[in-house]
Design an enzyme around this catalytic site. Structure first.
Site, mmCIF file in Angstrom:
data_model
loop_
_atom_site.group_PDB
_atom_site.id
_atom_site.type_symbol
_atom_site.label_atom_id
_atom_site.label_comp_id
_atom_site.label_asym_id
_atom_site.label_seq_id
_atom_site.Cartn_x
_atom_site.Cartn_y
_atom_site.Cartn_z
ATOM 1 N N ASN A 55 2.874 0.715 4.149
ATOM 2 C CA ASN A 55 3.764 -0.452 4.217
ATOM 3 C C ASN A 55 4.216 -0.626 5.664
ATOM 4 O O ASN A 55 5.087 0.093 6.129
ATOM 5 C CB ASN A 55 4.958 -0.223 3.278
ATOM 6 C CG ASN A 55 5.940 -1.378 3.308
ATOM 7 O OD1 ASN A 55 5.651 -2.436 3.883
ATOM 8 N ND2 ASN A 55 7.099 -1.186 2.691
ATOM 9 N N LYS A 72 5.827 -3.022 6.877
ATOM 10 C CA LYS A 72 7.112 -3.751 6.968
ATOM 11 C C LYS A 72 7.018 -4.799 8.080
ATOM 12 O O LYS A 72 5.952 -5.387 8.275
ATOM 13 C CB LYS A 72 8.268 -2.768 7.185
ATOM 14 C CG LYS A 72 8.245 -1.628 6.171
ATOM 15 C CD LYS A 72 9.500 -0.834 6.160
ATOM 16 C CE LYS A 72 9.306 0.360 5.247
ATOM 17 N NZ LYS A 72 10.505 1.116 5.017
ATOM 18 N N HIS A 85 10.372 -3.754 -3.611
ATOM 19 C CA HIS A 85 10.720 -2.709 -2.636
ATOM 20 C C HIS A 85 12.245 -2.659 -2.505
ATOM 21 O O HIS A 85 12.917 -3.695 -2.555
ATOM 22 C CB HIS A 85 10.067 -3.010 -1.290
ATOM 23 C CG HIS A 85 10.152 -1.859 -0.340
ATOM 24 N ND1 HIS A 85 11.292 -1.584 0.378
ATOM 25 C CD2 HIS A 85 9.254 -0.890 -0.023
ATOM 26 C CE1 HIS A 85 11.081 -0.490 1.104
ATOM 27 N NE2 HIS A 85 9.858 -0.046 0.872
ATOM 28 N N GLU A 123 14.110 -2.417 -0.061
ATOM 29 C CA GLU A 123 14.665 -3.260 1.016
ATOM 30 C C GLU A 123 14.782 -4.709 0.552
ATOM 31 O O GLU A 123 15.703 -5.421 0.949
ATOM 32 C CB GLU A 123 13.792 -3.125 2.281
ATOM 33 C CG GLU A 123 14.004 -1.767 2.939
ATOM 34 C CD GLU A 123 12.812 -1.243 3.723
ATOM 35 O OE1 GLU A 123 11.903 -2.023 4.047
ATOM 36 O OE2 GLU A 123 12.806 -0.026 4.020
ATOM 37 N N GLU A 150 10.048 5.267 -5.562
ATOM 38 C CA GLU A 150 10.561 5.484 -4.212
ATOM 39 C C GLU A 150 12.073 5.715 -4.266
ATOM 40 O O GLU A 150 12.847 4.735 -4.303
ATOM 41 C CB GLU A 150 10.292 4.265 -3.339
ATOM 42 C CG GLU A 150 8.845 3.914 -3.166
ATOM 43 C CD GLU A 150 8.618 3.148 -1.868
ATOM 44 O OE1 GLU A 150 7.909 3.659 -1.018
ATOM 45 O OE2 GLU A 150 9.200 2.066 -1.722
ATOM 46 N N GLY A 193 12.646 6.170 4.765
ATOM 47 C CA GLY A 193 12.962 6.047 6.186
ATOM 48 C C GLY A 193 14.002 7.036 6.671
ATOM 49 O O GLY A 193 14.519 6.909 7.778
ATOM 50 N N SER A 203 9.452 8.913 2.903
ATOM 51 C CA SER A 203 9.222 9.888 3.976
ATOM 52 C C SER A 203 7.988 10.768 3.743
ATOM 53 O O SER A 203 8.002 11.953 4.067
ATOM 54 C CB SER A 203 10.471 10.744 4.205
ATOM 55 O OG SER A 203 11.548 9.921 4.613
HETATM 56 C C1 PEP Z 1 8.687 2.603 2.232
HETATM 57 O O1 PEP Z 1 9.257 1.803 2.933
HETATM 58 O O2 PEP Z 1 8.130 2.220 1.198
HETATM 59 C C2 PEP Z 1 8.701 4.009 2.623
HETATM 60 C C3 PEP Z 1 8.348 4.896 1.742
HETATM 61 O O3 PEP Z 1 9.110 4.288 3.905
HETATM 62 P P1 PEP Z 1 9.075 5.737 4.626
HETATM 63 O O4 PEP Z 1 7.732 6.325 4.355
HETATM 64 O O5 PEP Z 1 9.292 5.424 6.072
HETATM 65 O O6 PEP Z 1 10.177 6.537 4.033
#
Ligand code: PEP
Length: 252
Positions: A9, A11, A96, A98, A169, A175, A215
């Protein structure tokens, strides 16, 4: 055998030139190294140029990061599932955290977006996951089950079985550099599968790829992906670096 998927992703990151350079590198590093599907979730304007770079590559595909719940019309700035289909984009991330947090997307709205994506034969990668306070309260399983009920349980078993990908997630791991333990990931994936089995059937539950996100990096991917109910990952930060992302892909 469930399809293994590693999705990156991106973003709202990278210029077009940087995005192309990353794709070139990934083609070199990733191509043919695993049986997993690799999905590059690019910003909307890069879908076509990146798709063009990928050519007829069977393993690496593009995905959008969102789509509208509307078919078409006066919705300035929005992108419809029909548009994605017309560009031959096979996947779209929906729900997601976000989008839920910054754009107020809730379960009902996401159900409509899921329907639009499916109507146009774009496979949704549906994200679910709990914020930290819910994890600390111990009600994370209930919340994730509710998110799935609200946005997916109106679908037929046939559709769920063949045309949907789920990404668990935990919001506290996105993040933050704080990954769920391998056990925490496996436990929640098993809960999700069991919940789907209770509403539909074990066959449906066994067929859905469930990705872990939060992460994921080159150092922890192997352990996370070795769990029986973890079918790959949705990767944010580490997907922006070709070396890290290719190592994650190879970990599957
Ligand atoms: C994400 O935004 O879906 C995500 C898992 O980000 P990160 O890997 O940076 O935690």
């Amino acid at each position: 055998m469930r399809q293994k998927i590693v999705a990156g992703n991106w973003k709202m990151n990278k210029t077009l030139e940087e995005a192309k350079a990353l794709t070139f590198e990934l083609l070199r590093l990733v191509d043919g190294t695993t049986k997993a599907k690799v999905v590059l979730c690019t910003p909307f304007p890069y879908l076509l140029p990146i798709k063009e770079l990928l050519g007829d590559n069977k393993q690496i595909k593009v995905a959008a990061q969102n789509c509208s719940e509307h078919e078409s019309g006066a919705y300035t700035g929005e992108v419809s599932a029909a548009m994605l289909k017309s560009m031959d984009v096979p996947y779209v991330i929906l729900g997601h955290s976000e989008r839920r947090q910054y754009f107020g997307e809730d379960g009902k709205l996401l159900a409509k977006k899921i329907d639009k994506a499916l109507e146009h034969h774009v496979t949704p990668i549906f994200c679910c996951g709990e914020p930290l306070e819910i994890r600390e309260k111990g009600t994370h399983e209930e919340l994730v089950k509710q998110q799935i009920e609200e946005s997916l349980f109106h679908l037929s078993g046939e559709v769920l079985e063949h045309h949907v990908v789920i990404a668990y997630e935990p919001v506290w791991a996105i993040g933050t550099g704080k990954t769920a333990t391998s056990q925490q990931a496996q436990d929640m994936h098993a809960v999700i599968r069991k919940h789907i089995a209770s509403k539909y059937s074990q066959t449906v539950a066994n067929s859905i790829p469930i990705l872990y996100g939060g992460s994921v990096g080159a150092a922890n991917a192997k352990e996370l992906f070795s769990n029986p109910d973890v079918d790959g990952g949705l990767v944010g930060g580490a997907s922006l670096k070709s070396k890290d992302f290719s190592e994650i892909v190879k970990a599957i």
